[in-house]
Design an enzyme around this catalytic site. Structure first.
Site, PDB file in Angstrom:
ATOM      1  CG  ASP A  36     -39.491 109.285  30.107  1.00  9.25           C
ATOM      2  OD1 ASP A  36     -40.572 108.907  30.616  1.00  9.25           O
ATOM      3  OD2 ASP A  36     -38.405 109.299  30.725  1.00  9.25           O
ATOM      4  CE1 TYR A 151     -44.436 111.276  43.686  1.00  9.49           C
ATOM      5  CE2 TYR A 151     -45.835 110.349  45.393  1.00  9.49           C
ATOM      6  CZ  TYR A 151     -45.528 110.521  44.054  1.00  9.49           C
ATOM      7  OH  TYR A 151     -46.325 109.936  43.104  1.00  9.49           O
ATOM      8  CB  ALA A 195     -46.020  97.370  47.826  1.00 12.51           C
ATOM      9  NE  ARG A 289     -51.680 107.141  51.251  1.00 12.56           N
ATOM     10  CZ  ARG A 289     -50.423 107.531  51.027  1.00 12.56           C
ATOM     11  NH1 ARG A 289     -49.728 107.000  50.052  1.00 12.56           N
ATOM     12  NH2 ARG A 289     -49.864 108.448  51.790  1.00 12.56           N
TER      13      ARG A 289
END
Ligand code: NAD
Length: 324
Positions: A36, A151, A195, A289
């Site tokens: 990372d 994205y 979210a 979605r």
């Protein structure tokens, strides 16, 4: 023999990557390399008996260093976040194309036997996501291409790069289109949160401060589906090990939930009722979605097992512990 294998997890300091490293160790993989860009102290999970490497995988030479001698690679490294991040950082999101491109080049050079790429439901055509009552996106709905700007384009391009490395160079690649994944040990503040974690954080803030209000982005009527991290991990392994999934496939829950309903779930977990304020000009993404899971059910017999309330309760508890 798993004990003889060298497996590399890219993006291992992040949410899904950290859980995947733990899971591979539990399965008995002999050598796990965790890579990372973040300093080690910022990784969500740091595991013992793992080779931890802090490096920028946009750089070609670093990809080669990470993948030399590897048998399998999982690419979960990406400069991304929830809608609040991806709507305002399109160039940053698209630069992640360097990560997947250089990793594929290194994987081919290293003779890696399997390569996994974490794609996203953001590849799907925006016009097919304008109705909150959407039944589910099937894999073919990615074309004609009109993905999420920034994205989503990066994800769609990288999916195709995997396909062409298979067709042209014989590299075995597997691509999963993740729909929202949630769980502990992930981002819940700072602007990149998604979210489920953001709502947990806001409800906890309201509880701790005694100010019983919550700000919701959009009308709250927009719909999504949410997959627990443990279901996601099982799906990743099934897709990676399959000999038949040679194309991008949905990996997500097919239980459609509005953001208002998700707030109901978290309020119930917290034992609180909040006054809702709707910020209609905030980034909120598409109106509807959901994942259509017919293909993954038929081909891999995979279905999410964790009920939303149970998984969200675990997530809420972890975020509460961090904040309190
Ligand atoms: P995350 O942000 O927690 O993890 C991504 C990790 O990649 C981070 O730790 C980050 O530091 C690392 N990274 C970024 N740039 C890097 C670089 N140049 N070199 C090395 N490492 C770098 O995200 P996540 O939720 O764990 O997502 C993992 C993957 O799954 C990503 O590709 C993401 O796009 C995809 N995905 C996630 C979700 C979701 O709901 N979490 C949904 C769809 C797709």
């Amino acid at each position: 023999m798993l004990t003889d294998k060298v497996v590399v997890v890219c993006g291992a300091g992040g949410f899904i990557g950290g859980h995947l490293v733990a899971d591979l160790l539990a399965k008995g993989v002999g050598t796990v390399r965790a890579v990372d860009i973040k300093p080690l102290e910022e990784w969500f999970q740091v595991h013992a008996d793992v080779t931890n490497m802090v490096m920028d995988l946009r750089e070609k030479d670093n990809c080669w260093t990470a993948l030399m001698g590897a048998d399998a690679v999982y690419n979960l490294a990406c400069d991304m976040g929830g809608m609040g991040f991806i709507e305002l950082n399109k160039a940053k999101c698209m630069i992640s194309v360097l990560i997947n491109t250089h990793l594929l080049m290194a994987a081919e050079r290293a003779g890696v036997s399997r390569y996994f790429y974490a794609s996203s439901a953001c590849v799907y055509n925006g016009e097919k996501q304008s109705d909150p009552a959407i039944s589910g996106l099937v894999e073919a709905d990615a074309y004609p291409a009109m993905p999420e700007d920034g994205y989503g384009w990066e994800k769609l391009f990288s999916e195709r790069m995997c396909r062409h490395f298979t067709e042209d160079f014989g590299l075995t690649t597997r691509v999963a289109r993740f729909h929202n994944v949630y769980g502990p040990n992930g981002t819940y503040d700072g602007g990149r949160e998604k979210a489920p974690a953001a709502i947990c954080r806001k409800v906890i803030e309201a509880k701790l401060s005694g100010k019983h209000e919550i700000e919701i982005w959009g009308s709250g009527e927009q719909t999504r589906s949410f997959m627990d991290i443990s279901d996601c991990l099982k799906g990743i392994h099934l897709i990676m090990d399959s000999n038949d999934i040679t194309f991008p496939i949905n990996l997500g829950s097919a239980e459609k939930v509005s953001i208002n309903q998700l707030v109901d779930v978290v309020e119930d977990i917290a034992g609180i009722k909040l006054t809702r304020r709707y910020k209609l000009d905030a980034p909120k993404g598409v109106d509807g979605r959901n994942s259509d899971n017919r293909l993954i059910r038929e081909m891999l017999d995979w279905e999410p097992q964790v009920p939303l309330r149970e998984g969200m309760a675990r997530t809420y508890r972890w975020i509460y512990e961090q904040m309190a």
